[in-house]
Design a protein around this motif. Structure first.
Motif, short mmCIF file in Angstrom:
data_model
loop_
_atom_site.label_atom_id
_atom_site.label_comp_id
_atom_site.label_asym_id
_atom_site.label_seq_id
_atom_site.Cartn_x
_atom_site.Cartn_y
_atom_site.Cartn_z
N GLU A 296 0.91 -1.30 -0.17
CA GLU A 296 0.27 -0.08 -0.09
C GLU A 296 1.06 1.06 -0.11
O GLU A 296 0.64 2.52 -0.06
CB GLU A 296 -1.11 0.27 0.97
N GLN A 297 2.24 1.60 0.94
CA GLN A 297 3.00 2.71 0.64
C GLN A 297 3.37 2.70 -0.19
O GLN A 297 3.56 3.77 -0.81
CB GLN A 297 3.78 2.13 2.08
N GLN A 298 3.70 1.59 -1.63
CA GLN A 298 4.72 1.21 -2.67
C GLN A 298 3.25 1.94 -3.85
O GLN A 298 3.99 2.75 -4.56
CB GLN A 298 5.44 0.38 -3.57
N ARG A 299 2.33 1.79 -3.30
CA ARG A 299 0.97 2.35 -4.09
C ARG A 299 1.09 4.41 -4.04
O ARG A 299 0.74 4.89 -4.83
CB ARG A 299 -0.11 1.77 -3.64
N PHE A 300 0.88 4.58 -2.59
CA PHE A 300 0.57 5.92 -2.62
C PHE A 300 1.89 6.51 -3.31
O PHE A 300 1.94 7.41 -3.58
CB PHE A 300 0.25 6.57 -1.52
#
Lengths: 537, 863
Positions: free
Chosen positions: B164-168
């Motif tokens: 999720e962090q990478q997506r953001f």
């Protein structure tokens, strides 16, 4: 004064991905039967480790400490609440394995209350299952998460000290949701006031989810949809969201050329319900609220035991709530005939489809109940659910074990069957109760019913008889083979049940004792109804 | 058509493709639908730019530019709405504000309040903004863009899932690029001589966002940045010298020959790979800094570990290297034990390098089963997510999450089998373990797992071998001596090297009791000083029911059996018991006790069970042998006692009888015939004494036979003579009762193997009976024949016969006919004597039809 209970916020709910949320709250649907049984055994052994050494545990187990599941089932007797008295009735904590978090109560026999020590861990599990119930009530497929922080939830459930009251309060401490009405206000209201305030508030705020007994929703729905319903104008109706809602509803019903229905006012994402009436009123709820009710099976002693999947068919058991045993119907009947007979039980991996069982539970998480007979009958409808790919047996709630009317051993009628039969006669009624009576040597089913419009009781008896024959094969055989028509009907005067309710309220009765049970009400209850009916006349 | 015109058209087409992708893959969610609207607006924006750039005049360009403005604002507003949904920010008022802003811009755009007109620049048309353009238009655009960025950054920080962090992060980078591109569009409008770049920025932004929300396996942004940096550096390192050389050569030469180009290309081709490697190394060093060395070491660990067979030599450096490489301070290794449980573990924490050897996780643990089936590593938060892990028993949960502070749980598999679990605590920097970390582990651990498994198996085999040797030694010790105590003492000395204990005992089940048969070092076991106690509710009863070894870890915490209280009082803390089983039945237990708690584990259980299997049979035999010897000794004592009594009785009775007999005989012989009365009296005395002597003799014989002391001396006997003698001896008796006594003996009769005196005794007894039970003038016949290696002697009479009821008791002692006196011992003794000589005796007859007594004797074997 209650201690302030501290809970940490549920991070998965707040920040988790849909997949993670689904796993956490609904993952029980994906357990294999082997995993299910492994979890059951593992938690049972942990439970025995915890409670066998406690004074209450020693009392029930007779000083033994079973070291295996088989040992436990062999050596521990079946129990009822009376076996835990007077300790639990006195709310004694010194005899328990783990200090409880709170003591919810539920109705017992003869108007008494049963106090249940609920541990922290059991409360955590109940919370998780509550979220799961809401998710599944709204989902239309796997990983369809429509529950979010600040979802609007109407809780038409009994307040503290009932279990539902505790659940709602502790729920709010873990996740953000908008309770309708707010919990602080609701706790000061009676149950009836709370329902009214909730729906009034819902006109302004809207509602995403409702947890309510189905009969309440049907009642509200029918009242709203009734052509006689003339809600007086109120300044609150000018509040823009309320005005918008009312206007939209009016337009919808005009388009449909019908009276306003509740589903015109609110679009529920999910309706969570329980008990026999959820099944009986399923179609009515769909019509009134445009939502199929989501059913679950729970009790104060156990928390959640089973719930439906998103397809709203059979209910799947929860592996980590309680240890499950099932007494086959024939064993239950033998025990019913002879109280000294010790019925045998089977485990979940031994149940057979279409069979009826009495459910026996052993608590987990430090709760005290060991081989405890809940007094419920359930029916296993399938060993799996192909739609949801659930690999564990599916059940439906059948009846309370003591709410069965047995006529000549042919017909064993439960509440659900009677209710469906009454509904199928299409008469309008307020409420009813039925029990087994005797005319000389002949046993009869005597229905006491309050109607909304006049009707001949003999005609009603005939109509009911015909409907029961359609619904229940054993009942049909009564007539065909024995020529027995056991139905008798007494029509109570208008307002009898309401007067009974008021009388009980004045007497300070428990919430669950305010209305007569539908099946096998006690003599004094029937006498009271007849007296109140006669007084009116 | 040039790039200036083609770019927005291509961009518009690309955005429409992205719309299709979003609606196809994620059409159900509101977020995706809103983002699709954003992409449509971006497509419209690009198309309108194209139309604006291809306008024939300024007026037409202005018309399209107004549309562009609306499209820009719509893109921003839709993206803002999308951001709020995607980051779960329920800001309904802000959303309402955004749409109000958009509505206002739409309305204002149709007037000339935002744009005064268009102008012609070097690159093409450009708008002439009014004051309203800066505020609210431009302000609004950047306001909502910045707020989107803010919510995205907040969501990224609060996310506890690396993906999720990478997506953001991806979306944030795209948004920043878009904002920069927007500035490149704005500055030319404000008069700066720059090329408008928002289209390019928009393309990158929309592509990154679409990938971020649709792609399940998100690439690691940090990896992408590193690789991009490496790419650009390598490109620069190649391009700059190449260009420099070409520029230099072109200054020197009019015409650069082809071969120089080719030579340069060959040099570049040769240099790319080593240059790329070096550059990548350099970039990674800068990115990873200290960690870089450990990552390299971890990658090489597998090769270095070849040849190391001791687990400890492998585990310790592995954990140290791993901890540094993964930037954590705690790492633990748990390996499969011979019993299937995960019992051995090492930690790299200096305080807990070697745990006590207590079992860690059972092979039946839910955690073990789950991690074995799970295809990837587990994170700490998974314990709150997966139903199988949510319900772990408290002990396991505490161990995994509290004691080890595990953040990452990695299964180690060799040949598809789970052989260990690696647990890493959280990073020192509290960052999450990312994809890069997972890739590093995935690339190095499988081989390390194989090495660890080999070392584990090697150690297991060594231990097993030692166990087998020990067990064989024990068995030899136990089997060597029949004296159990000595054998067990030697056994105890040997086993102390393998199993810690302070007491050892063996108890046996004996008739519903538990009886201790051996204790070491002499302290009583469950039974007190050799006394037996009830089997009910005892540990042995449990062993009988469950047939498995039982460990009680600490009697101070839990006492399962009544005897445990007594043990605890004597200082015992831990007990391990194993059933002794023979022929599938538990008959006893091996019992080891220690004054230290928690000393016994699955390994000891395994050893004890194997030992119990080996020695059960031997222990049982020795026990039975000992029991038999004790019984025999008791019996011999009993016999000795009775024999002594018998001798004493015989002596006491014979002593007065002897003179009576001798005196009687003398009296009969010497009294003159005229003293008839005296003579008769003397005969009576003699007869009485003789009868008494005979009865005494019979009684003695019976006692001896019951005690097994009756002896015979078989010899080769001429039967004929014996028979004749007996006949002669007894004939007068028959004559006295006028009985007809006949013999039917057909000579020659072969010799028999018998005791002469005893055969005579038998004959006389039977003849005496025949005489007694045959009436006067009756007939008695003595016959003899041989058949099948035996001599059959029959004495027949025509007496009244014996009823079937009396026949049953015929050869039992103390049964006699009521018609005659006697103790009823004669036939019993005859039977004993016949059977001792290898023969049989039997009766034939019916009431009223006479009697036949027969007996057989074995013929003497002919040489």
């Amino acid at each position: 004064m209650e201690e302030e209970l501290t809970f940490s916020k549920d991070e998965v709910f707040q920040k988790g991905t849909p997949s993670e949320k689904w796993q956490k709250y609904c993952g029980f649907l994906e357990l294999s039967l082997e995993e299910f049984m492994h979890i059951q055994e593992s938690l049972l052994l942990e439970e025995l480790e915890m409670v066998a050494g406690s004074p209450l545990g020693k009392k029930i187990l007779g000083g033994n400490k079973p070291l295996s599941m088989e040992d436990f089932r062999r050596t521990c007797p079946l129990t009822t609440y009376e076996d835990y008295c007077p300790e639990l009735a006195e709310k004694r904590e010194d005899i328990l394995a783990i200090k409880p978090l709170y003591w919810p109560c539920t109705s017992g026999k003869g108007g008494t209350s049963k106090w249940i020590p609920f541990t922290r861990r059991a409360d955590d599990i109940a919370y998780r299952n509550t979220v799961g119930a809401f998710i599944l009530s709204a989902a239309s497929q796997k990983e369809d998460i429509l529950v979010f922080p600040k979802s609007r939830v109407m809780l038409n459930m009994p307040p503290k000290p009932y279990f539902t009251g505790w659940l709602a309060a502790n729920f709010a401490k873990r996740i953000e949701y908008r309770a309708i009405p707010p919990l602080e206000e609701a706790e000061k209201m009676t149950f009836v006031q709370r329902i009214g305030a909730g729906f009034n508030m819902a006109l302004r705020t809207g509602v995403d989810f409702v947890a309510s007994p189905a009969s309440v929703l049907v009642k509200i729905g029918e009242t709203l949809a009734s052509p006689d319903n003339k809600t007086p104008f109120s300044i609150h109706m000018l509040y823009p969201p309320t005005l918008f809602r009312l206007t939209r509803a009016k337009m919808r019903c005009k388009r449909g050329k019908r009276e306003i229905l509740p589903c015109d006012l609110w679009s529920f994402k999910g309706v969570v319900s329980w008990g026999t009436d959820a099944t009986v009123y399923k179609k009515k709820l769909e019509h009134l609220w445009n939502r199929e009710p989501f059913e679950l099976y729970a009790s104060t002693e156990t928390g959640y035991i089973a719930m439906q999947a998103w397809n709203k068919k059979g209910m799947s058991f929860l592996a980590d709530s309680v240890f499950l045993e099932f007494i086959p119907e024939e064993e239950w009947l033998k025990n019913r005939e002879n109280k000294n007979y010790q019925p045998s039980s089977v485990l979940l991996n031994e149940v057979k489809p279409t069979q009826v069982y009495e459910i026996v539970i052993t608590s987990f998480h430090g709760m005290p109940f060991l081989r405890y007979r809940l007094g419920d009958l359930v029916q296993i409808i399938a060993l799996e659910d192909d739609d949801t790919e659930t690999k564990t047996p599916q059940m439906v709630f059948k009846a309370r074990a003591d709410e069965i009317i047995d006529i000549a051993t042919f017909a064993r009628l439960d509440e659900k069957t009677m209710w469906e039969a009454i509904d199928k006669t299409e008469i309008e009624y307020e409420d009813w109760t039925a029990r087994k009576e005797y005319e000389g040597d002949d046993s009869t089913i005597h229905l006491y019913i309050e109607l909304k419009s006049p009707f001949d009781n003999n005609h009603l008896a005939k109509a009911l008889h015909a409907r029961l024959k359609e619904l229940h094969r054993g009942y049909e055989d009564l007539d065909n083979m024995l020529g027995i028509q056991p139905i008798r009907v007494t029509i109570l005067s208008e307002g009898t049940f309401l007067r009974y309710l008021q009388e009980r309220q004045c007497a300070g009765a428990d919430l669950a004792q305010l209305k007569p049970t539908h099946i096998n009400a006690l003599d004094h209850v029937i006498d009271a109804l007849l007296r109140l009916s006669a007084n009116k006349q | 058509m040039n790039a200036y015109l083609a770019t927005p058209l291509v961009a518009a087409g690309f955005f429409l493709v992205l719309v299709a992708a979003v609606l196809t893959r994620g059409h159900r969610g509101t977020a995706y639908r809103v983002f699709a609207c954003c992409l449509l607006s971006a497509a419209a924006w690009s198309f309108l730019i194209f139309k604006m750039r291809t306008s024939p005049d300024l007026e037409t360009a202005l018309f399209w530019e107004k549309g562009v403005l609306i499209a820009i604002d719509a893109t921003v507003v839709f993206f803002f709405h999308f951001t709020l949904i995607y980051t779960n920010e329920r800001k309904k008022r802000l959303i309402a504000l955004a749409y109000i802003f958009l509505t206002a811009i739409i309305v204002l755009s149709f007037s000339n309040l935002l744009l005064h007109g268009m102008q012609l620049k070097s690159y093409g048309y450009a708008p002439i903004p009014s004051n309203f353009f800066l505020f609210p238009c431009l302000f609004g655009i950047y306001f909502f863009s910045i707020f989107s960025l803010r919510y995205l950054i907040k969501a990224s920080k609060n996310s506890f899932a690396y993906k999720e962090q990478q997506r953001f992060l991806c979306i944030i980078i795209g948004l920043v690029i878009s904002l920069i591109g927007g500035i490149f569009d704005l500055l030319p409008v404000l008069g700066l001589p720059l090329y408008p770049g928002s289209i390019i920025g928009n393309l990158i932004f929309c592509s990154l966002t679409t990938i971020a929300i649709l792609k399940y396996h998100m690439f690691d942004v940090r990896v992408a940045i590193r690789k991009s940096t490496t790419f650009f550096l390598v490109s620069a390192l190649i391009a700059i010298p190449y260009a420099g050389i070409l520029v230099g050569l072109s200054a020197l030469l009019e015409d650069i020959p082809l071969w120089i180009y080719l030579l340069l290309l060959i040099v570049i081709a040769a240099a790319v790979q080593p240059l790329w490697r070096k550059t990548q190394d350099w970039v990674e060093r800068r990115f990873f800094r200290d960690r870089y060395e450990y990552i390299k070491r971890l990658q090489e660990f597998s090769e270095e570990a070849t040849g190391i067979s001791e687990i400890e030599r492998l585990a310790k450096p592995l954990l140290e290297t791993l901890s540094r490489a993964m930037e954590t301070d705690k790492a633990y290794l748990f390996l499969l034990s011979p019993t299937g449980d995960f019992v051995q573990h090492w930690g790299n924490d200096a305080n807990d390098l070697h745990y006590p050897s207590t079992p860690f996780l059972s092979k039946n643990s839910l955690f073990i089963k789950f991690i074995d089936q799970h295809t990837r590593e587990l994170h700490r938060r998974d314990f709150d997510i997966f139903p199988q892990l949510q319900v772990l028993p408290s002990r396991e949960r505490n161990l995994l999450l509290q004691e080890t502070k595990g953040e990452l749980f990695i299964p180690l598999k060799a040949s598809g089998e789970l052989i260990g679990i690696l647990i890493l605590a959280s990073k020192i920097s509290h960052q999450l373990y990312g994809k890069e970390d997972m890739d590093l582990l995935a690339s190095t651990l499988p081989q390390i797992a194989v090495k660890l498994d080999n070392a584990r198996l090697f150690e297991q085999n060594k231990r097993r071998q030692k166990q087998i040797e020990s067990i064989n030694l024990f068995t030899r010790i136990i089997s060597s001596g029949t004296e159990m105590t000595q054998a067990l003492k030697a056994f105890v000395q040997e086993i102390q090297t393998l199993l810690p204990f302070d007491q050892f005992s063996i108890a046996i089940k004996e008739k519903g009791l538990v009886k201790g048969i051996f204790t070491f070092p002499g302290m009583p076991d469950d039974s007190e000083a050799g006394n037996a106690f009830s089997l009910q509710k005892s540990a042995l009863e449990w062993l009988i029911q469950n047939k498995q070894t039982l460990i009680e870890n600490d009697l101070h915490k839990e006492q399962r059996f009544p005897a445990d209280e007594a043990h605890a009082k004597k200082g015992v803390r831990a007990i391990i018991r194993s059933p002794l089983i023979a022929k599938g039945v538990v008959f006893g237990e091996l019992h080891f006790a220690s004054i230290e708690p928690n000393v016994y584990n699955e390994r000891h259980k395994d050893l004890l069970e194997q030992m119990a299997v080996q020695i059960s049979g031997t222990v049982e035999n020795i026990y039975l042998l000992q029991a038999e010897r004790e019984t025999r000794e008791k019996l011999e004592q009993e016999i000795e006692m009775r024999t002594g009594f018998l001798r004493m009785l015989t002596h006491e009775l014979n002593t007065p009888l002897t003179p009576i007999l001798s005196s009687g005989k003398l009296l009969v012989e010497h009294l003159p015939p005229e003293q008839e009365i005296e003579a008769r009296l003397a005969k009576n005395i003699l007869a009485g004494a003789q009868t008494l002597s005979a009865r005494l003799s019979e009684l003695m014989d019976l006692f001896k036979s019951e005690m097994g002391l009756l002896k015979i001396t078989p010899e080769v006997l001429e039967t004929e003579n014996l028979l004749q003698r007996s006949v002669k001896q007894y004939s007068p008796v028959f004559t006295g009762k006028k009985q007809d006594f006949q013999t039917k003996i057909t000579p020659p009769l072969p010799p028999v193997l018998a005791d002469e005196k005893r055969v005579e005794q038998i004959l006389l007894n039977l003849l005496n009976n025949a005489n007694k039970f045959t009436p006067e003038k009756g007939k008695i016949t003595l016959s003899a024949r041989t058949e099948k290696g035996f001599l059959f002697i029959e004495i027949e009479n025509n007496g009244p016969g014996i009823s079937p009821e009396e026949q049953r008791n015929l050869f039992l002692p103390y049964h006699h006919s009521d018609r005659f006196s006697g103790m009823g011992l004669g036939l019993v003794i005859c039977k004993q004597l016949v059977e001792l000589q290898g023969g049989k005796i039997w009766y034939r007859g019916q009431p009223g039809k006479g009697n036949v007594f027969s007996f057989s004797l074995p013929l003497a074997k002919q040489p």
